[in-house]
Design a protein around this motif. Sequence first.
Motif, PDB file in Angstrom:
ATOM      1  N   SER A   1       0.856  -1.182   0.000  1.00  0.00           N
ATOM      2  CA  SER A   1       0.000   0.000   0.000  1.00  0.00           C
ATOM      3  C   SER A   1       0.892   1.231   0.000  1.00  0.00           C
ATOM      4  CB  SER A   1      -0.905   0.010   1.235  1.00  0.00           C
ATOM      5  OG  SER A   1      -1.809  -1.069   1.193  1.00  0.00           O
ATOM      6  N   GLY A   2       0.469   2.247  -0.741  1.00  0.00           N
ATOM      7  CA  GLY A   2       1.296   3.439  -0.846  1.00  0.00           C
ATOM      8  C   GLY A   2       0.939   4.529   0.129  1.00  0.00           C
ATOM      9  N   ASP A   3       0.089   4.206   1.123  1.00  0.00           N
ATOM     10  CA  ASP A   3      -0.404   5.273   2.000  1.00  0.00           C
ATOM     11  C   ASP A   3      -0.259   4.954   3.481  1.00  0.00           C
ATOM     12  OD1 ASP A   3      -2.254   3.260   2.063  1.00  0.00           O
ATOM     13  OD2 ASP A   3      -3.941   4.461   1.356  1.00  0.00           O
ATOM     14  N   HIS A   4       0.761   4.160   3.828  1.00  0.00           N
ATOM     15  CA  HIS A   4       1.026   3.846   5.226  1.00  0.00           C
ATOM     16  C   HIS A   4       2.402   4.371   5.622  1.00  0.00           C
ATOM     17  CE1 HIS A   4      -1.864   0.178   4.724  1.00  0.00           C
ATOM     18  NE2 HIS A   4      -2.509   1.320   4.882  1.00  0.00           N
ATOM     19  N   ILE A   5       2.558   4.701   6.892  1.00  0.00           N
ATOM     20  CA  ILE A   5       3.834   5.214   7.398  1.00  0.00           C
ATOM     21  C   ILE A   5       4.459   4.169   8.306  1.00  0.00           C
ATOM     22  CG2 ILE A   5       4.885   6.976   8.867  1.00  0.00           C
ATOM     23  CD1 ILE A   5       2.712   8.902   7.774  1.00  0.00           C
ATOM     24  N   TYR A   6       5.631   3.671   7.905  1.00  0.00           N
ATOM     25  CA  TYR A   6       6.309   2.628   8.666  1.00  0.00           C
ATOM     26  C   TYR A   6       7.688   2.392   8.056  1.00  0.00           C
ATOM     27  CZ  TYR A   6       5.252  -0.383   4.691  1.00  0.00           C
ATOM     28  OH  TYR A   6       5.190  -0.920   3.418  1.00  0.00           O
ATOM     29  N   LYS A   7       8.548   1.718   8.791  1.00  0.00           N
ATOM     30  CA  LYS A   7       9.841   1.271   8.276  1.00  0.00           C
ATOM     31  C   LYS A   7       9.879  -0.247   8.395  1.00  0.00           C
ATOM     32  CE  LYS A   7      12.531   3.863  10.890  1.00  0.00           C
ATOM     33  NZ  LYS A   7      13.704   4.606  11.412  1.00  0.00           N
ATOM     34  N   MET A   8      10.202  -0.921   7.296  1.00  0.00           N
ATOM     35  CA  MET A   8      10.140  -2.385   7.311  1.00  0.00           C
ATOM     36  C   MET A   8      11.165  -2.958   6.349  1.00  0.00           C
ATOM     37  SD  MET A   8       6.798  -4.728   6.589  1.00  0.00           S
ATOM     38  CE  MET A   8       6.834  -6.508   6.707  1.00  0.00           C
ATOM     39  N   ASN A   9      11.841  -4.009   6.800  1.00  0.00           N
ATOM     40  CA  ASN A   9      12.819  -4.711   5.970  1.00  0.00           C
ATOM     41  C   ASN A   9      12.112  -5.854   5.234  1.00  0.00           C
ATOM     42  OD1 ASN A   9      14.921  -6.178   4.853  1.00  0.00           O
ATOM     43  ND2 ASN A   9      16.277  -5.867   6.606  1.00  0.00           N
ATOM     44  N   TYR A  10      11.816  -5.623   3.957  1.00  0.00           N
ATOM     45  CA  TYR A  10      11.097  -6.627   3.180  1.00  0.00           C
ATOM     46  C   TYR A  10      11.957  -7.874   2.923  1.00  0.00           C
ATOM     47  CZ  TYR A  10       8.235  -2.482   2.203  1.00  0.00           C
ATOM     48  OH  TYR A  10       7.468  -1.342   2.312  1.00  0.00           O
ATOM     49  N   ALA A  11      13.272  -7.726   3.021  1.00  0.00           N
ATOM     50  CA  ALA A  11      14.148  -8.885   2.832  1.00  0.00           C
ATOM     51  C   ALA A  11      13.903  -9.931   3.924  1.00  0.00           C
ATOM     52  CB  ALA A  11      15.610  -8.449   2.839  1.00  0.00           C
ATOM     53  N   LYS A  12      13.636  -9.468   5.144  1.00  0.00           N
ATOM     54  CA  LYS A  12      13.345 -10.403   6.237  1.00  0.00           C
ATOM     55  C   LYS A  12      12.005 -11.099   6.007  1.00  0.00           C
ATOM     56  CE  LYS A  12      16.030  -8.111   9.880  1.00  0.00           C
ATOM     57  NZ  LYS A  12      15.970  -7.479  11.223  1.00  0.00           N
TER      58      LYS A  12
ATOM     59  N   PHE B   1       4.760  -8.240  12.092  1.00  0.00           N
ATOM     60  CA  PHE B   1       5.624  -7.063  12.087  1.00  0.00           C
ATOM     61  C   PHE B   1       5.653  -6.447  13.480  1.00  0.00           C
ATOM     62  CE2 PHE B   1       5.833  -2.346  11.565  1.00  0.00           C
ATOM     63  CZ  PHE B   1       7.134  -2.271  11.107  1.00  0.00           C
ATOM     64  N   LYS B   2       6.843  -6.107  13.924  1.00  0.00           N
ATOM     65  CA  LYS B   2       6.994  -5.451  15.219  1.00  0.00           C
ATOM     66  C   LYS B   2       7.659  -4.095  14.981  1.00  0.00           C
ATOM     67  CE  LYS B   2       7.416  -9.864  17.655  1.00  0.00           C
ATOM     68  NZ  LYS B   2       8.307 -10.738  18.471  1.00  0.00           N
ATOM     69  N   GLY B   3       6.899  -3.055  15.184  1.00  0.00           N
ATOM     70  CA  GLY B   3       7.434  -1.724  14.947  1.00  0.00           C
ATOM     71  C   GLY B   3       6.309  -0.740  14.736  1.00  0.00           C
ATOM     72  N   TYR B   4       6.684   0.467  14.336  1.00  0.00           N
ATOM     73  CA  TYR B   4       5.696   1.530  14.144  1.00  0.00           C
ATOM     74  C   TYR B   4       5.020   1.366  12.793  1.00  0.00           C
ATOM     75  CZ  TYR B   4       3.630   6.189  13.853  1.00  0.00           C
ATOM     76  OH  TYR B   4       2.757   7.230  13.738  1.00  0.00           O
ATOM     77  N   TRP B   5       3.689   1.453  12.786  1.00  0.00           N
ATOM     78  CA  TRP B   5       2.911   1.411  11.545  1.00  0.00           C
ATOM     79  C   TRP B   5       1.661   2.246  11.733  1.00  0.00           C
ATOM     80  CZ3 TRP B   5      -2.059  -0.785  10.559  1.00  0.00           C
ATOM     81  CH2 TRP B   5      -2.402  -0.870   9.200  1.00  0.00           C
TER      82      TRP B   5
END
Length: 379
Positions: free
Chosen positions: A127-138, A240-244
């Motif tokens: 989705s192009g409308d969410h705010i988060y940092k995520m490592n897609y490689a994991k 996912f564990k983190g800010y979203w």
Amino acid sequence: MKQDNMLAMILAGGRGSRLHELTSKVAKPAVSYGGKYRIIDFPLSNCANSGIDVVGVLTQYESVLLNSYVSAGRRWGLDAKDSGVYVLPPREKADAELNVYRGTADAISQNIDFIDSFAPDYLLILSGDHIYKMNYAKMLAYHKEHKADATIAVIPVPMKEASRFGIMNTHEDGRIYEFEEKPAEPKSNLASMGIYIFSWKTLRRLLLADIKNPDSHHDFGKDIIPVMLGEGKSLYAYQFKGYWKDVGTIDSLWEANMDLLRPNNELDLNDRTWKIYTEDVTALPQYISADAVVKNAFITQGCVVEGEVKNSVLFTGAKVGAGAKVIDSVLMPGAVVEEGAIVTRALVADDVQIGKQAVVGSADSEHIELVAKRVKGAE
């Protein structure tokens, strides 16, 4: 596509109607956030940081600014040889009154030939409308470890809020056995983040069948995922564990900006190990006058502060005049609060001017006030 031959497709065609005037002339992913960023910067930066070199951005409504913005792949380091950001609007149809993406799955279906040209093993859909940092490689490593046909990123939400989301019900090993869209009585709190990894050959076959189905909504949540579960395909939930944050409303966009003021906030835009890239706007350094009062504020370059700013976020070029007060508010790029004006619990849109002595918003209001037009003040 260095990351194990995975191509990314960002769904950036949403109308964003709940953001009201903020999206009357620009697409939701192009809306400003966090002082100097745009929402689309987050999935694009995540792709670049995850080692994904080829990204398709599927645009639709009010897309002129967004198209020109994302086509400059150099902002995210996606302009080298064998890499790039590709703008993909809906295909023109001679017999259609309006050329649109009919649903999330249709958006991918219309671009099968583009995807095939890169021959990926895996397709990442975002989705192009969410705010988060995520490592897609994991996430991809998890997908491969479980030999999954599809992996869906999920985030735990409070059980009392679960009915607002698409919920994934899973076994203990993470395998999904049921998907419920906004269930009245949810069985779990694992909410879909709208982030999917599919094995491309499997998804391609399903999309071709979906195109021919006249009863389909052409949507991943309503059609593709239920069909996969019905066929006994292997679907897994990646926690996912983190800010979203889904910034679909004025209140949630305001909250996401306010989150930046928290000590040790999870998003941490200053993290050099996972940088969020954006347009390099030419602007002077911020100016804080000797008479200004600033407490717990996020103030970006080009801002001029001569009054009082408390618990607020000021975007590039915002101005606060002498004697003015900005409290618990967000001033978007170029917003001006003139002398003696008071702004409380408000989000002031780009380039909006609030006149002298004007009063906007209230500390007691249930919702955040959007100020999208000039507010006249004392003459």
